[in-house]
Scaffold this motif. Structure first.
Motif, PDB file in Angstrom:
ATOM      1  N   PHE A  28      31.926  36.188  23.274  1.00 22.63           N
ATOM      2  CA  PHE A  28      33.217  35.442  23.744  1.00 22.63           C
ATOM      3  C   PHE A  28      34.052  36.373  24.516  1.00 22.63           C
ATOM      4  O   PHE A  28      34.293  35.995  25.814  1.00 22.63           O
ATOM      5  N   ILE A  29      34.336  37.621  24.128  1.00 18.29           N
ATOM      6  CA  ILE A  29      34.867  38.511  24.994  1.00 18.29           C
ATOM      7  C   ILE A  29      34.445  38.884  26.373  1.00 18.29           C
ATOM      8  O   ILE A  29      34.891  39.164  27.318  1.00 18.29           O
ATOM      9  N   HIS A  30      32.927  38.980  26.149  1.00 21.36           N
ATOM     10  CA  HIS A  30      32.163  39.355  27.405  1.00 21.36           C
ATOM     11  C   HIS A  30      32.479  38.396  28.298  1.00 21.36           C
ATOM     12  O   HIS A  30      32.383  38.464  29.715  1.00 21.36           O
ATOM     13  N   ILE A  31      32.217  36.791  28.093  1.00 21.17           N
ATOM     14  CA  ILE A  31      32.355  35.874  28.785  1.00 21.17           C
ATOM     15  C   ILE A  31      33.872  35.839  29.468  1.00 21.17           C
ATOM     16  O   ILE A  31      33.910  35.586  30.710  1.00 21.17           O
ATOM     17  N   LEU A  32      34.678  36.109  28.699  1.00 22.53           N
ATOM     18  CA  LEU A  32      36.013  36.205  29.161  1.00 22.53           C
ATOM     19  C   LEU A  32      36.394  37.372  30.219  1.00 22.53           C
ATOM     20  O   LEU A  32      36.979  37.095  31.076  1.00 22.53           O
ATOM     21  N   PHE A  33      35.641  38.458  29.757  1.00 23.47           N
ATOM     22  CA  PHE A  33      35.716  39.358  30.840  1.00 23.47           C
ATOM     23  C   PHE A  33      35.062  39.223  32.173  1.00 23.47           C
ATOM     24  O   PHE A  33      35.673  39.524  33.184  1.00 23.47           O
ATOM     25  N   LEU A  34      33.981  38.391  32.160  1.00 21.34           N
ATOM     26  CA  LEU A  34      33.354  37.989  33.455  1.00 21.34           C
ATOM     27  C   LEU A  34      34.434  37.297  34.399  1.00 21.34           C
ATOM     28  O   LEU A  34      34.433  37.303  35.388  1.00 21.34           O
ATOM     29  N   ILE A  35      34.858  36.250  33.653  1.00 19.98           N
ATOM     30  CA  ILE A  35      35.918  35.274  34.253  1.00 19.98           C
ATOM     31  C   ILE A  35      37.184  35.747  34.623  1.00 19.98           C
ATOM     32  O   ILE A  35      37.408  35.724  36.155  1.00 19.98           O
ATOM     33  N   VAL A  36      37.495  36.919  34.004  1.00 22.17           N
ATOM     34  CA  VAL A  36      38.766  37.713  34.487  1.00 22.17           C
ATOM     35  C   VAL A  36      38.486  38.640  35.578  1.00 22.17           C
ATOM     36  O   VAL A  36      39.066  38.393  36.607  1.00 22.17           O
ATOM     37  N   VAL A  37      37.289  39.213  35.411  1.00 27.43           N
ATOM     38  CA  VAL A  37      36.959  40.053  36.727  1.00 27.43           C
ATOM     39  C   VAL A  37      36.661  39.111  37.878  1.00 27.43           C
ATOM     40  O   VAL A  37      37.342  39.520  39.030  1.00 27.43           O
ATOM     41  N   TYR A  38      36.180  38.032  37.836  1.00 25.32           N
ATOM     42  CA  TYR A  38      35.983  37.187  39.004  1.00 25.32           C
ATOM     43  C   TYR A  38      37.174  36.757  39.650  1.00 25.32           C
ATOM     44  O   TYR A  38      37.261  36.695  40.682  1.00 25.32           O
ATOM     45  N   GLY A  39      38.035  36.322  38.521  1.00 27.68           N
ATOM     46  CA  GLY A  39      39.486  35.918  38.971  1.00 27.68           C
ATOM     47  C   GLY A  39      40.214  36.994  39.767  1.00 27.68           C
ATOM     48  O   GLY A  39      40.845  36.722  40.881  1.00 27.68           O
ATOM     49  N   GLU A  40      40.206  38.114  39.329  1.00 23.92           N
ATOM     50  CA  GLU A  40      40.871  39.314  39.834  1.00 23.92           C
ATOM     51  C   GLU A  40      40.403  39.662  41.358  1.00 23.92           C
ATOM     52  O   GLU A  40      41.200  39.827  42.075  1.00 23.92           O
ATOM     53  N   ILE A  41      39.065  39.382  41.497  1.00 22.54           N
ATOM     54  CA  ILE A  41      38.290  39.486  42.730  1.00 22.54           C
ATOM     55  C   ILE A  41      38.839  38.396  43.795  1.00 22.54           C
ATOM     56  O   ILE A  41      39.128  38.825  44.885  1.00 22.54           O
ATOM     57  N   PHE A  42      38.794  37.386  43.304  1.00 23.07           N
ATOM     58  CA  PHE A  42      38.930  36.210  43.939  1.00 23.07           C
ATOM     59  C   PHE A  42      40.522  36.240  44.617  1.00 23.07           C
ATOM     60  O   PHE A  42      40.609  35.847  45.612  1.00 23.07           O
ATOM     61  N   THR A  43      41.451  36.401  43.750  1.00 18.76           N
ATOM     62  CA  THR A  43      42.731  36.477  44.030  1.00 18.76           C
ATOM     63  C   THR A  43      42.959  37.369  45.224  1.00 18.76           C
ATOM     64  O   THR A  43      43.807  36.970  46.174  1.00 18.76           O
TER      65      THR A  43
END
Length: 341
Positions: free
Chosen positions: A260-275
């Motif tokens: 779960f944390i791994h998936i959340l991490f990927l979402i956050v990383v992608y969001g950080e890059i995208f913004t």
């Protein structure tokens, strides 16, 4: 009153989202600027937080007062006509370079973490970016209002999960806490580099907001948020022995936290890059509209296609070549904004 505070939080979220990118998300940037210096690095983070509040807010206020449509007008105001032109060219290169780095980073996430094609990851990001960019500044504010709370929650989750389970004495070890010229320069270099990129969004944001007090509070809470995220990552990364040897050190910290944390991490990383990506595209578009008489939609398409071509060089190669150049330019900008009346 609710609307006013809603705008303040949107500004703060946009500030955080524009600054935080691939280097922050992986933890590598934080390790190189702060964690390798132990306690001195933690003090450096607090200095960075104050600089983000002071200089970032001042950048928006100066833009507001001169009615700057894009970073070009602010740089001309700060540096004068002749030097301003040189700085504007460098800033444009910075934005294009970092946009390509971010785009390349999204492809790497899809390839390395999800098992999809590198090119499909970039294509998905291009389509998503275009969908947001046609909404203009409102689209950027909306995305950051969604993504940044996730970033803050993730940082809080990392910090609270590690407290009581790890020994943070590494942060305070004497050999890691020696004051060197690199450790003293690090917080200034870090803030300078990030604000050199963030001006693409902070300058037009300063013009759009009519109330200076809203800008001041937005800059204040944005700086506080960035400082808190840096501290939580720094403490987490300090729990790793030989942290400097890892390319994505935060992934090592989260290794035993479950899927779960791994998936959340990927979402956050992608969001950080995208913004960061959409902020840069917005800044480039504002700049280029002064030179080309074409619709904003086609301008965005052109910028994304050019960034796509540059991104083919690869994430690591782009990062190593471009980031030092950006840092030197940012230091000059940081100093000049600080002394500008």
């Amino acid at each position: 009153m609710k609307k006013r505070w809603g705008t303040i939080l949107q500004i703060a979220a946009t500030y955080i989202g524009t600054v935080v990118g691939a280097g922050f998300a992986s933890g590598k940037e934080i390790v190189e600027f702060f964690t390798v210096y132990g306690l001195v690095g933690l003090i450096g983070i607090l200095v960075s937080g104050m600089l983000f509040i002071w200089i970032g807010t001042k950048m928006m206020l100066l833009s507001h007062r001169i009615g700057a449509y894009s970073y070009e007008e602010l740089n001309t105001y700060i540096f004068g006509e002749m030097v301003g032109k040189v700085i504007n060219v460098l800033t444009l290169l910075i934005l294009f370079g970092v946009t390509s780095v971010m785009l390349s980073g999204t492809g790497s996430i899809f390839e390395e973490q999800l098992g999809f094609s590198y090119q499909w990851g970039i294509l998905f990001t291009l389509i998503l970016c275009y969908a947001v960019m046609i909404k203009g500044l409102d689209g950027i504010l909306a995305v950051n209002s969604l993504v940044v709370p996730m970033m803050l929650f993730f940082s809080f989750l990392i910090a609270t999960s590690l407290l009581g389970h790890h020994d943070f004495s590494h942060v305070f070890q004497k050999e890691e806490a020696q004051v060197t010229w690199k450790s003293l320069v690090s917080p200034f270099a870090y803030v300078a580099f990030n604000l050199a990129m963030a001006q693409a969004v902070l300058v037009p944001l300063g013009k759009e907001i009519k109330d200076e007090s809203v800008l001041k509070w937005g800059g204040f809470w944005g700086g506080i948020g960035l400082c808190c995220m840096l501290i939580s990552y720094h403490l987490a990364l300090s729990s790793l022995p030989n942290v400097a040897q890892f390319n994505v050190p935060i992934a090592e910290v989260l290794e035993d936290f479950g899927s779960f944390i791994h998936i959340l991490f990927l979402i956050v990383v992608y969001g950080e890059i995208f913004t960061t990506l959409i902020g840069n595209v917005f800044g480039i578009s504002r700049k280029m509209q002064k030179f080309f008489v074409i619709s904003e939609k086609w301008m965005i398409v052109g910028i994304l296609l050019l960034s796509f071509l540059i991104s083919q060089i690869g994430f690591g190669s782009l990062l190593g070549f471009l980031y030092p150049l950006f840092g030197y330019t940012g230091l000059l900008l940081l100093f000049c904004i600080a002394v500008k009346q």
